[in-house]
Each structure stands twice: as structure tokens, then as C-alpha cells.
Enzyme design. Structure first.
Site, PDB file in Angstrom:
ATOM      1  N   PHE A 284       0.820  -1.232   0.000  1.00 51.33           N
ATOM      2  CA  PHE A 284       0.000   0.000   0.000  1.00 51.33           C
ATOM      3  C   PHE A 284       0.850   1.277   0.000  1.00 51.33           C
ATOM      4  O   PHE A 284       0.371   2.353   0.374  1.00 51.33           O
ATOM      5  CB  PHE A 284      -0.967   0.018   1.202  1.00 51.33           C
ATOM      6  CG  PHE A 284      -1.683  -1.293   1.402  1.00 51.33           C
ATOM      7  CD1 PHE A 284      -2.654  -1.701   0.488  1.00 51.33           C
ATOM      8  CD2 PHE A 284      -1.370  -2.136   2.463  1.00 51.33           C
ATOM      9  CE1 PHE A 284      -3.302  -2.921   0.660  1.00 51.33           C
ATOM     10  CE2 PHE A 284      -2.009  -3.352   2.635  1.00 51.33           C
ATOM     11  CZ  PHE A 284      -2.975  -3.740   1.744  1.00 51.33           C
TER      12      PHE A 284
ATOM     13  N   GLU B  92       6.120  -6.832  -8.769  1.00 52.96           N
ATOM     14  CA  GLU B  92       6.144  -7.947  -7.803  1.00 52.96           C
ATOM     15  C   GLU B  92       7.462  -8.720  -7.909  1.00 52.96           C
ATOM     16  O   GLU B  92       7.489  -9.951  -7.883  1.00 52.96           O
ATOM     17  CB  GLU B  92       4.950  -8.897  -8.029  1.00 52.96           C
ATOM     18  CG  GLU B  92       3.589  -8.232  -8.018  1.00 52.96           C
ATOM     19  CD  GLU B  92       3.132  -7.745  -6.649  1.00 52.96           C
ATOM     20  OE1 GLU B  92       3.794  -8.066  -5.642  1.00 52.96           O
ATOM     21  OE2 GLU B  92       2.147  -7.011  -6.597  1.00 52.96           O
TER      22      GLU B  92
ATOM     23  N   GLN C 211       9.670  -9.342  -5.867  1.00 52.57           N
ATOM     24  CA  GLN C 211      10.007 -10.212  -4.725  1.00 52.57           C
ATOM     25  C   GLN C 211       9.618 -11.663  -4.965  1.00 52.57           C
ATOM     26  O   GLN C 211      10.181 -12.564  -4.349  1.00 52.57           O
ATOM     27  CB  GLN C 211       9.337  -9.699  -3.438  1.00 52.57           C
ATOM     28  CG  GLN C 211       7.842  -9.993  -3.294  1.00 52.57           C
ATOM     29  CD  GLN C 211       6.926  -9.020  -4.016  1.00 52.57           C
ATOM     30  OE1 GLN C 211       7.388  -8.037  -4.581  1.00 52.57           O
ATOM     31  NE2 GLN C 211       5.626  -9.272  -4.008  1.00 52.57           N
TER      32      GLN C 211
ATOM     33  N   GLY D 208       2.304   2.383  -2.814  1.00 46.53           N
ATOM     34  CA  GLY D 208       2.230   3.010  -4.133  1.00 46.53           C
ATOM     35  C   GLY D 208       3.312   2.571  -5.113  1.00 46.53           C
ATOM     36  O   GLY D 208       3.614   3.287  -6.072  1.00 46.53           O
ATOM     37  N   LYS D 209       3.876   1.381  -4.900  1.00 47.92           N
ATOM     38  CA  LYS D 209       4.957   0.900  -5.777  1.00 47.92           C
ATOM     39  C   LYS D 209       4.475   0.690  -7.214  1.00 47.92           C
ATOM     40  O   LYS D 209       5.116   1.132  -8.167  1.00 47.92           O
ATOM     41  CB  LYS D 209       5.539  -0.429  -5.253  1.00 47.92           C
ATOM     42  CG  LYS D 209       6.111  -0.351  -3.855  1.00 47.92           C
ATOM     43  CD  LYS D 209       6.687  -1.683  -3.415  1.00 47.92           C
ATOM     44  CE  LYS D 209       5.689  -2.814  -3.313  1.00 47.92           C
ATOM     45  NZ  LYS D 209       4.620  -2.588  -2.313  1.00 47.92           N
TER      46      LYS D 209
HETATM   47  P1  TMP Z   1       1.871  -5.250  -3.347  1.00 47.78           P
HETATM   48  O1  TMP Z   1       3.186  -4.932  -2.738  1.00 47.78           O
HETATM   49  O2  TMP Z   1       1.782  -4.920  -4.777  1.00 47.78           O
HETATM   50  O3  TMP Z   1       0.738  -4.744  -2.545  1.00 47.78           O
HETATM   51  O4  TMP Z   1       1.710  -6.839  -3.377  1.00 47.78           O
HETATM   52  C1  TMP Z   1       2.382  -7.686  -2.529  1.00 47.78           C
HETATM   53  C2  TMP Z   1       1.952  -9.130  -2.727  1.00 47.78           C
HETATM   54  O5  TMP Z   1       2.806  -9.965  -1.931  1.00 47.78           O
HETATM   55  C3  TMP Z   1       0.530  -9.439  -2.282  1.00 47.78           C
HETATM   56  O6  TMP Z   1      -0.070 -10.390  -3.164  1.00 47.78           O
HETATM   57  C4  TMP Z   1       0.715 -10.116  -0.937  1.00 47.78           C
HETATM   58  C5  TMP Z   1       2.036 -10.803  -1.087  1.00 47.78           C
HETATM   59  N1  TMP Z   1       2.820 -10.992   0.133  1.00 47.78           N
HETATM   60  C6  TMP Z   1       3.328 -12.258   0.422  1.00 47.78           C
HETATM   61  O7  TMP Z   1       3.120 -13.214  -0.326  1.00 47.78           O
HETATM   62  N2  TMP Z   1       4.073 -12.430   1.566  1.00 47.78           N
HETATM   63  C7  TMP Z   1       4.355 -11.399   2.416  1.00 47.78           C
HETATM   64  O8  TMP Z   1       5.053 -11.625   3.406  1.00 47.78           O
HETATM   65  C8  TMP Z   1       3.826 -10.091   2.107  1.00 47.78           C
HETATM   66  C9  TMP Z   1       4.108  -8.930   3.007  1.00 47.78           C
HETATM   67  C10 TMP Z   1       3.067  -9.936   0.955  1.00 47.78           C
HETATM   68 MG    MG Z   2       1.732  -3.568  -6.214  1.00 49.95          MG
END
Ligand code: TMP
Ligand code: MG
Length: 193
Positions: free
Chosen positions: A18, A89, A91, A20-21
Site C-alpha cells: 500500500f 512484484e 520479490q 504506491g509501488k
Molecule cells: P503489493 O506490494 O503490490 O501490494 O503486493 C504484494 C503481494 O505480496 C501481495 O499479493 C501479498 C504478497 N505478500 C506475500 O506473499 N508475503 C508477504 O510476506 C507479504 C508482506 C506480501
Molecule cells: Mg503492487
């Protein structure tokens, strides 16, 4: 982000959920398109939250994206005349992502990656630490802590109304039903060693 880099380079947009990435990624992509750059946007196909073939921000803006199974697919699917490669995404990608992003930047492309720097436990997430190290430019965005209203740098996972245990699986795709933005002081991780 004002100048539009023309030489190969890596930009990373990170921060908690949340913050704003994706919004910022889309903003940079739109500006590159205005500058007549050829842009390709990629996302991991496991992120099926809103749409399979779009990157989507929490407040609804979206942009067409190619879903891929692994980092290697990004290199295979990037067209030679593409000048800007955007990856959301980040990560969720495998440890090959930094090598691939470096190869794209070495070949002259501008690479923009967005992703969570930390998982719900407050620990570095997947390939993000390496990406942050090799980037020319890093922007760390904050959200607003739902508890204190202060800037938030952490993501709180909530399961059945309670903070999730440190031992929960790292990956849980979701949004406001499972996650909140929190400041360090209000980030709770039960069972953290
Ligand atoms: P966002 O950063 O675009 O909001 O999306 C992050 C995504 O990563 C969301 O689908 C939730 C997921 N997530 C995990 O799988 N594990 C985690 O520890 C966290 C914090 C997020
Ligand atoms: Mg996102």
C-alpha cells in the site's frame, strides 16, 4: 523520477504494501511511452490478485503486463527493440532475477523493478536485497500506518483477526483482507526468534 535514462540502468521501487509501488511503476512506464520508448511490462504469473495480464495498483490503476513463470522468461520474451523493461512484484521471482536484470541493463535497456523489500516477518524478501544492491537508483516508498497514522515501512499479515505467526508460509497472495501497512513500532510478529 524526472530524467528519462537512455543508457542501460536498473531502478528499484520498494517499500511495504500500500505504499504506491505499482502506481509509481505505471507512472514511469507512461512517461516512457510519451517519450516514444518501446516498453514491455512483466509480472510473475502467480500474482493473480486482480487480473492475469495486468499489473494493478491497490487504488485501481492498471497496465497490460506479460505474466511469466520464472525470471528466465523475461530475458526470452524481451524483444530486441524494447528500450524499457518494467517488472512488478519482483520479490516473487527466483534468485536468477538479478542476473537477468543486469544482462538487460548491460545490453542498454532501462529496467524498472518494483517489489516488497520486506516480507510480513520484516525480513528481506527473495531477490530484492541483491536487486537493491545492483540498482543505479532506489526509491523506498512508505504507506501510512493503520495504527498510528505515521509513515509505514512494514507489512502486517493478519489471519483471523490476529497477527500471523513468524512460522507462517512466506507467500500468501492477497490485499486488505490479509495485510495492513504498519510502522516499525506497531509491526507484530508472534513467535519471532
Ligand atoms: P503489493 O506490494 O503490490 O501490494 O503486493 C504484494 C503481494 O505480496 C501481495 O499479493 C501479498 C504478497 N505478500 C506475500 O506473499 N508475503 C508477504 O510476506 C507479504 C508482506 C506480501
Ligand atoms: Mg503492487
Amino acid at each position: 523520477m524526472d530524467a528519462l535514462p537512455r543508457d542501460g540502468s536498473i531502478e528499484v521501487i520498494c517499500g511495504c504494501m500500500f505504499s504506491g509501488k505499482t502506481e509509481e511503476l505505471i507512472r514511469r512506464v507512461r512517461r516512457a511511452l510519451i517519450a516514444k520508448q518501446k516498453v514491455q511490462v512483466f509480472k510473475p504469473q502467480m500474482d493473480n490478485r486482480y487480473a492475469a495480464d495486468q499489473v494493478k495498483s491497490h487504488n485501481g490503476s492498471g497496465f497490460d503486463a506479460i505474466p511469466v513463470a520464472c525470471a528466465g522468461d523475461i530475458l526470452r520474451l524481451t524483444e530486441p527493440d524494447t528500450t524499457v523493461v518494467a517488472i512488478d512484484e519482483a520479490q516473487f521471482f527466483d534468485d536468477d532475477l538479478p542476473r537477468i536484470v543486469n544482462a538487460l541493463a548491460d545490453s542498454g535497456k532501462r529496467v524498472i523493478c518494483a517489489g516488497l523489500d520486506l516480507d510480513f516477518r520484516g525480513e528481506p524478501f527473495g531477490p530484492m536485497p541483491t536487486l537493491l544492491a545492483i540498482a543505479e537508483r532506489v526509491d523506498k516508498l512508505t504507506a501510512i500506518c493503520v495504527v498510528s497514522g505515521e509513515p509505514a515501512t512494514r507489512t502486517q499479515r493478519i489471519i483471523n483477526g490476529k497477527p500471523a505467526s513468524y512460522h507462517d508460509p512466506i507467500i500468501l497472495v492477497g490485499a486488505t483482507e490479509s495485510y495492513e501497512a504498519r510502522a516499525r513500532k506497531h509491526h507484530e510478529v508472534p513467535d519471532k526468534p
